[in-house]
Design an enzyme around this catalytic site. Structure first.
Site, mmCIF file in Angstrom:
data_model
loop_
_atom_site.group_PDB
_atom_site.id
_atom_site.type_symbol
_atom_site.label_atom_id
_atom_site.label_comp_id
_atom_site.label_asym_id
_atom_site.label_seq_id
_atom_site.Cartn_x
_atom_site.Cartn_y
_atom_site.Cartn_z
ATOM 1 N N ASP A 9 -5.535 2.528 -12.019
ATOM 2 C CA ASP A 9 -6.329 2.392 -13.226
ATOM 3 C C ASP A 9 -6.383 0.890 -13.537
ATOM 4 O OD1 ASP A 9 -7.562 2.932 -15.753
ATOM 5 O OD2 ASP A 9 -5.593 2.835 -16.701
ATOM 6 N N ASP A 11 -7.413 -0.802 -17.194
ATOM 7 C CA ASP A 11 -6.974 -1.142 -18.548
ATOM 8 C C ASP A 11 -5.571 -0.620 -18.827
ATOM 9 O OD1 ASP A 11 -9.411 -2.382 -19.204
ATOM 10 O OD2 ASP A 11 -10.314 -0.462 -19.722
#
Length: 281
Positions: A9, A11
């Site tokens: 991922d 963020d």
């Protein structure tokens, strides 16, 4: 390390913030963003925010300059560079957008470490305005997942990645994330894969509430030093597993500040025979 695929991922996983929120707050449109938060999907709001910035005279260069200030911890940068040097296939699955992610990774010298970035598309239109589009067209073909936002189901993306990388043989997948959609992605992992959820974030709550759904081994992390150590421990263990089929002259000599803190003494000894690793700085 042809058999190891590490999927991040972005963020709050690679970077120490949410890139959308960072731009909205840094460029002074947080009030409008908050007003729209409950009336539009997040992805649609961000497209609207880019139009608002353009209307206020902000250029694409202003957005780029803002993104270059996003904090990225040296430990995760070092771990990404080291995993790439070992030959791991690194990929991103993120609900941010192409422009934000590529700008930040390029600024930190990490963009070339990744073979693929799966995220919401973006483009600069003829007016010089950044447009942010949905990964999945939720109007014409909704994905039907009740965990992920309408514009992107990370579980579907993971199914696509596994199909692609498994075409030439069995792969071990490692997934690193923090949010509820990352839990959806983790549900696509199999026995032998590794899930690295961020402690005290929604992904860990969902794993705890649904302990039988996750088949992968789980290695939690709370900060970027721990994430870096966990990641390189997984890479090193995979290297040891493959060492019987790998010539030592094919291995990458690596100077890394992580001294395999999570590896057993026996595994560490085996690794040292295969690869010279300098002591921690």
């Amino acid at each position: 390390m042809a058999g190891l695929v590490v999927i991040f991922d972005f963020d709050k996983t690679i970077i120490d913030c949410d890139s959308d929120n960072w731009v909205v707050e840094e460029l002074g449109i947080n009030h409008l963003f908050t007003q729209l938060l409950h009336s539009l999907p997040w992805n649609s709001i961000m497209d609207r925010m880019m139009t608002e910035l353009h209307n206020r005279g902000k250029t694409i260069e202003d957005v780029e300059k803002c993104l270059k200030k996003v904090p990225l911890h040296p430990s995760i940068a070092s771990a990404i560079e080291s995993a790439h040097a070992f030959g791991c296939d690194l990929r991103v699955v993120s609900d941010a957008n192409v422009f934000f992610i590529e700008t930040i990774l390029k600024h930190h010298g990490l963009l070339d470490c990744f073979s693929e970035i799966n995220t919401n598309p973006s483009l600069v239109d003829e007016q010089g305005r950044l447009r942010i589009l949905p990964y999945h067209d939720f109007n014409s073909s909704p994905h039907g997942c009740n965990i992920c936002p309408s514009n992107m189901c990370k579980g579907l993306v993971m199914e696509k990645i596994r199909a692609l990388v498994s075409a030439d043989g069995k792969k071990q997948l490692v997934y690193v994330g923090d949010g509820a959609p990352d839990f959806c992605a983790g549900l696509k992992l199999e026995e032998g894969d590794v899930m690295m959820p961020r402690k005290d974030f929604p992904i860990c709550d969902l794993i705890s509430a649904n302990p039988l759904l996750t088949k992968a081994k789980i290695h939690e992390w709370s900060d970027w030093e721990e994430l870096g150590a966990n990641l390189l421990s997984t890479v090193n263990n995979a290297l040891i597993d493959e060492s019987s089929n790998t010539r030592t002259d094919q291995l990458v000599p690596l100077d890394c500040k992580y001294q395999n803190t999570l590896i057993s003494a026996t595994a560490h000894e085996a690794l040292q025979k295969a690869l010279p690793v300098s002591p921690p700085h």
